[in-house]
Design a protein around this motif. Structure first.
Motif, PDB file in Angstrom:
ATOM      1  N   ASP A  36     -28.182 -43.549  79.712  1.00 20.63           N
ATOM      2  CA  ASP A  36     -28.025 -44.846  78.782  1.00 20.63           C
ATOM      3  C   ASP A  36     -28.063 -46.024  79.636  1.00 20.63           C
ATOM      4  OD1 ASP A  36     -25.687 -44.122  79.860  1.00 20.63           O
ATOM      5  OD2 ASP A  36     -24.568 -44.730  78.011  1.00 20.63           O
ATOM      6  N   HIS A  39     -25.525 -39.282  82.398  1.00 22.27           N
ATOM      7  CA  HIS A  39     -25.020 -38.499  81.887  1.00 22.27           C
ATOM      8  C   HIS A  39     -25.565 -37.231  81.454  1.00 22.27           C
ATOM      9  CE1 HIS A  39     -21.864 -41.746  80.526  1.00 22.27           C
ATOM     10  NE2 HIS A  39     -22.990 -42.684  80.347  1.00 22.27           N
ATOM     11  N   HIS A  84     -14.708 -37.823  81.371  1.00 23.57           N
ATOM     12  CA  HIS A  84     -16.010 -37.687  81.879  1.00 23.57           C
ATOM     13  C   HIS A  84     -15.867 -37.280  83.565  1.00 23.57           C
ATOM     14  CE1 HIS A  84     -18.277 -41.031  79.345  1.00 23.57           C
ATOM     15  NE2 HIS A  84     -17.897 -39.955  78.779  1.00 23.57           N
ATOM     16  N   ARG A  88     -25.752 -34.048  71.226  1.00 18.04           N
ATOM     17  CA  ARG A  88     -25.801 -35.505  71.240  1.00 18.04           C
ATOM     18  C   ARG A  88     -26.995 -35.695  70.359  1.00 18.04           C
ATOM     19  NH1 ARG A  88     -25.632 -36.948  76.718  1.00 18.04           N
ATOM     20  NH2 ARG A  88     -23.293 -37.827  76.529  1.00 18.04           N
ATOM     21  N   ARG A 105     -26.183 -35.072  66.460  1.00 17.41           N
ATOM     22  CA  ARG A 105     -25.355 -35.780  66.001  1.00 17.41           C
ATOM     23  C   ARG A 105     -25.929 -37.181  65.524  1.00 17.41           C
ATOM     24  NH1 ARG A 105     -21.551 -39.144  69.914  1.00 17.41           N
ATOM     25  NH2 ARG A 105     -23.466 -39.283  70.629  1.00 17.41           N
ATOM     26  N   GLY A 122     -28.366 -41.012  72.510  1.00 12.70           N
ATOM     27  CA  GLY A 122     -26.821 -41.265  72.268  1.00 12.70           C
ATOM     28  C   GLY A 122     -26.377 -42.419  71.478  1.00 12.70           C
ATOM     29  N   ARG A 123     -25.015 -42.714  71.486  1.00 11.30           N
ATOM     30  CA  ARG A 123     -24.590 -43.886  70.789  1.00 11.30           C
ATOM     31  C   ARG A 123     -25.369 -45.281  71.260  1.00 11.30           C
ATOM     32  NH1 ARG A 123     -18.439 -43.278  70.647  1.00 11.30           N
ATOM     33  NH2 ARG A 123     -18.955 -41.852  72.331  1.00 11.30           N
ATOM     34  N   PRO A 124     -25.385 -45.287  72.677  1.00  9.36           N
ATOM     35  CA  PRO A 124     -25.778 -46.584  73.151  1.00  9.36           C
ATOM     36  C   PRO A 124     -27.082 -46.875  72.778  1.00  9.36           C
ATOM     37  CG  PRO A 124     -24.701 -45.051  74.862  1.00  9.36           C
ATOM     38  CD  PRO A 124     -24.831 -44.491  73.792  1.00  9.36           C
ATOM     39  N   GLU A 178     -21.318 -53.489  73.377  1.00 10.95           N
ATOM     40  CA  GLU A 178     -20.060 -53.701  73.086  1.00 10.95           C
ATOM     41  C   GLU A 178     -19.440 -53.821  71.456  1.00 10.95           C
ATOM     42  OE1 GLU A 178     -17.849 -52.990  75.916  1.00 10.95           O
ATOM     43  OE2 GLU A 178     -16.548 -52.715  74.335  1.00 10.95           O
ATOM     44  N   PHE A 225     -20.009 -50.555  69.419  1.00 12.19           N
ATOM     45  CA  PHE A 225     -18.974 -49.627  69.828  1.00 12.19           C
ATOM     46  C   PHE A 225     -17.722 -50.293  69.123  1.00 12.19           C
ATOM     47  CE2 PHE A 225     -20.070 -45.906  72.216  1.00 12.19           C
ATOM     48  CZ  PHE A 225     -21.402 -46.391  72.513  1.00 12.19           C
ATOM     49  N   ARG A 231     -19.359 -34.560  68.711  1.00 11.48           N
ATOM     50  CA  ARG A 231     -20.270 -33.767  69.309  1.00 11.48           C
ATOM     51  C   ARG A 231     -19.639 -33.232  70.181  1.00 11.48           C
ATOM     52  NH1 ARG A 231     -20.375 -35.392  74.278  1.00 11.48           N
ATOM     53  NH2 ARG A 231     -20.509 -37.496  74.920  1.00 11.48           N
ATOM     54  N   HIS A 233     -24.994 -50.010  84.356  1.00 15.09           N
ATOM     55  CA  HIS A 233     -26.117 -49.307  83.468  1.00 15.09           C
ATOM     56  C   HIS A 233     -27.120 -50.242  83.281  1.00 15.09           C
ATOM     57  CE1 HIS A 233     -22.649 -46.378  82.042  1.00 15.09           C
ATOM     58  NE2 HIS A 233     -23.424 -46.088  81.119  1.00 15.09           N
ATOM     59  N   LYS A 262     -24.639 -52.634  80.016  1.00 15.02           N
ATOM     60  CA  LYS A 262     -23.134 -52.802  80.344  1.00 15.02           C
ATOM     61  C   LYS A 262     -22.992 -54.035  81.009  1.00 15.02           C
ATOM     62  CE  LYS A 262     -20.226 -48.663  79.857  1.00 15.02           C
ATOM     63  NZ  LYS A 262     -19.873 -47.475  80.445  1.00 15.02           N
TER      64      LYS A 262
HETATM   65  P1  AMP Z   1     -22.374 -40.691  73.486  1.00 17.13           P
HETATM   66  O1  AMP Z   1     -22.240 -39.642  74.758  1.00 17.13           O
HETATM   67  O2  AMP Z   1     -23.856 -40.618  72.992  1.00 17.13           O
HETATM   68  O3  AMP Z   1     -21.305 -40.409  72.652  1.00 17.13           O
HETATM   69  O4  AMP Z   1     -22.365 -42.079  74.126  1.00 17.13           O
HETATM   70  C1  AMP Z   1     -21.153 -42.260  75.052  1.00 17.13           C
HETATM   71  C2  AMP Z   1     -21.384 -43.229  76.111  1.00 17.13           C
HETATM   72  O5  AMP Z   1     -21.556 -44.596  75.501  1.00 17.13           O
HETATM   73  C3  AMP Z   1     -20.507 -43.592  77.094  1.00 17.13           C
HETATM   74  O6  AMP Z   1     -20.875 -42.444  77.938  1.00 17.13           O
HETATM   75  C4  AMP Z   1     -20.673 -44.980  77.728  1.00 17.13           C
HETATM   76  O7  AMP Z   1     -21.590 -44.688  78.516  1.00 17.13           O
HETATM   77  C5  AMP Z   1     -21.109 -45.609  76.366  1.00 17.13           C
HETATM   78  N1  AMP Z   1     -20.046 -46.184  75.574  1.00 17.13           N
HETATM   79  C6  AMP Z   1     -19.064 -45.986  75.329  1.00 17.13           C
HETATM   80  N2  AMP Z   1     -18.328 -47.136  74.867  1.00 17.13           N
HETATM   81  C7  AMP Z   1     -18.833 -48.018  75.197  1.00 17.13           C
HETATM   82  C8  AMP Z   1     -18.399 -49.592  74.968  1.00 17.13           C
HETATM   83  N3  AMP Z   1     -17.269 -49.829  74.153  1.00 17.13           N
HETATM   84  N4  AMP Z   1     -19.670 -50.342  75.055  1.00 17.13           N
HETATM   85  C9  AMP Z   1     -20.776 -50.054  75.709  1.00 17.13           C
HETATM   86  N5  AMP Z   1     -21.101 -48.625  75.906  1.00 17.13           N
HETATM   87  C10 AMP Z   1     -20.067 -47.700  75.651  1.00 17.13           C
END
Ligand code: AMP
Ligand code: ZN
Ligand code: FE
Ligand code: FE
Length: 293
Positions: free
Chosen positions: A13, A38, A74, A98, A101, A132-134, A150, A153, A167, A250, A254
């Motif tokens: 990410d 990751h 982590h 991941r 999800r 992933g979520r990012p 940020e 999230f 996940r 990142h 980030k």
């Molecule tokens: P995932 O593994 O897909 O659930 O995504 C998690 C990843 O998102 C983490 O390993 C971080 O690198 C990133 N992450 C988590 N919290 C935040 C946040 N508040 N702002 C930006 N990136 C984040």
């Protein structure tokens, strides 16, 4: 000697390709950089070529998603043989979890009136080993729903957010054992970062993990305030754990995590590499080794 032991490329990410990250690390005046995407080693080969070209020392690692006492933790795995069957199996399971999800997250966002298509998010993560979520956050930024990752999230995707979906993550002590079996060494990433919750990673927890083979803890990290660092450092010394520091860079993903913003002391890297050598010899695996210019 300036040593940064935790960075992310666009294979997970981060936003820089591995070669660009390595070249920026050199430009930032680093002597040693670790690539720790990751749950994947996909960026390693490109980073090795770049490190040899740039004349910088490269440590190959993976930041593995684990769980311990109900919390997400982590784990930085340095220099393991990435072809070890158990390690490969766990990483595949995490990456698949991941990827699988994503539809669930998008369905929850849709319920909130935020319509983002799966192909849109996949398109933003073509370089990554999994979506992933990012990457969802990036799609929300592109749509103008939020300003940055940020905000995505804190308002939607975090554990308390309305679009959160669980996940798979590996069991932490089991993963420490797998990293050792793969000839690598384990360091807990930002163990006392508030956003992860760390109730299980107290003195008793860290002792148990050290027994399981944990080599060190990341102390100097932006997610730890000064008091947290002071306390964690003292505990690490008491438990004879290696102490590391790093940027958790990142790229544009980030804010504030500039390459080399926190670093690891040379004697601590030395200890870590000694332990890695012991681990590789004991495991009898073909481990990657440090790339030196
Ligand atoms: P995932 O593994 O897909 O659930 O995504 C998690 C990843 O998102 C983490 O390993 C971080 O690198 C990133 N992450 C988590 N919290 C935040 C946040 N508040 N702002 C930006 N990136 C984040
Ligand atoms: Zn990340
Ligand atoms: Fe992390
Ligand atoms: Fe990280």
């Amino acid at each position: 000697m300036r040593i940064d032991l935790h960075t992310h490329s666009d294979r997970s990410d981060g936003t820089d390709p591995p070669a660009e990250l390595v070249s920026k690390a050199r430009a930032a005046g680093l002597d040693v950089v670790a690539l720790t995407d990751h749950d994947t080693a996909e960026g390693w080969d490109e980073a090795v070529d770049a490190a040899l070209y740039e004349g910088i020392t490269l440590v190959r690692g993976i930041e593995v998603s684990t769980k311990y006492g109900g919390d997400g933790v982590h784990l930085l795995a340095y220099l393991p043989d990435p072809t070890h069957p158990d390690l490969r199996g766990e990483l595949t399971r995490i990456l698949q979890g991941r990827n699988a999800r994503l539809p669930g997250i998008l369905a929850k966002l849709a319920e909130l009136g935020i319509d983002i298509g799966e192909t849109e998010v996949r398109g933003l993560s073509t370089s990554a080993a999994a979506t992933g979520r990012p990457h969802v956050a990036d799609a929300m930024v592109a749509k103008g729903v939020v300003e940055d990752r940020e905000e995505a999230f804190s308002k939607y995707l975090g554990p308390d957010g309305p679009a959160y979906v669980q996940r798979y993550a590996a069991d932490l002590p089991t993963m420490i054992g797998i990293v050792a079996a793969a000839g690598g060494v384990s360091v807990l990433a930002h163990p006392w970062a508030a956003r992860h919750g760390h109730s299980a990673l107290d003195e008793a927890g860290l002792s148990e993990l050290k027994e399981a083979g944990l080599a060190g803890v990341e102390v100097d990290h932006l997610d730890h305030d000064d008091l947290t660092r002071t306390r964690l450092r003292a505990l690490a010394i008491e438990l004879d754990l290696v102490i590391t520091g790093s940027s958790d860079y990142h790229g544009a993903g980030k804010q504030g995590h500039d390459l080399g913003c926190h670093t690891t002391a040379p004697d601590q890297l030395h200890r870590l590499l000694d332990l890695a050598r012991d681990s590789a010899a004991h495991a009898r695996r073909d481990t990657p080794g440090v790339v030196r210019p």
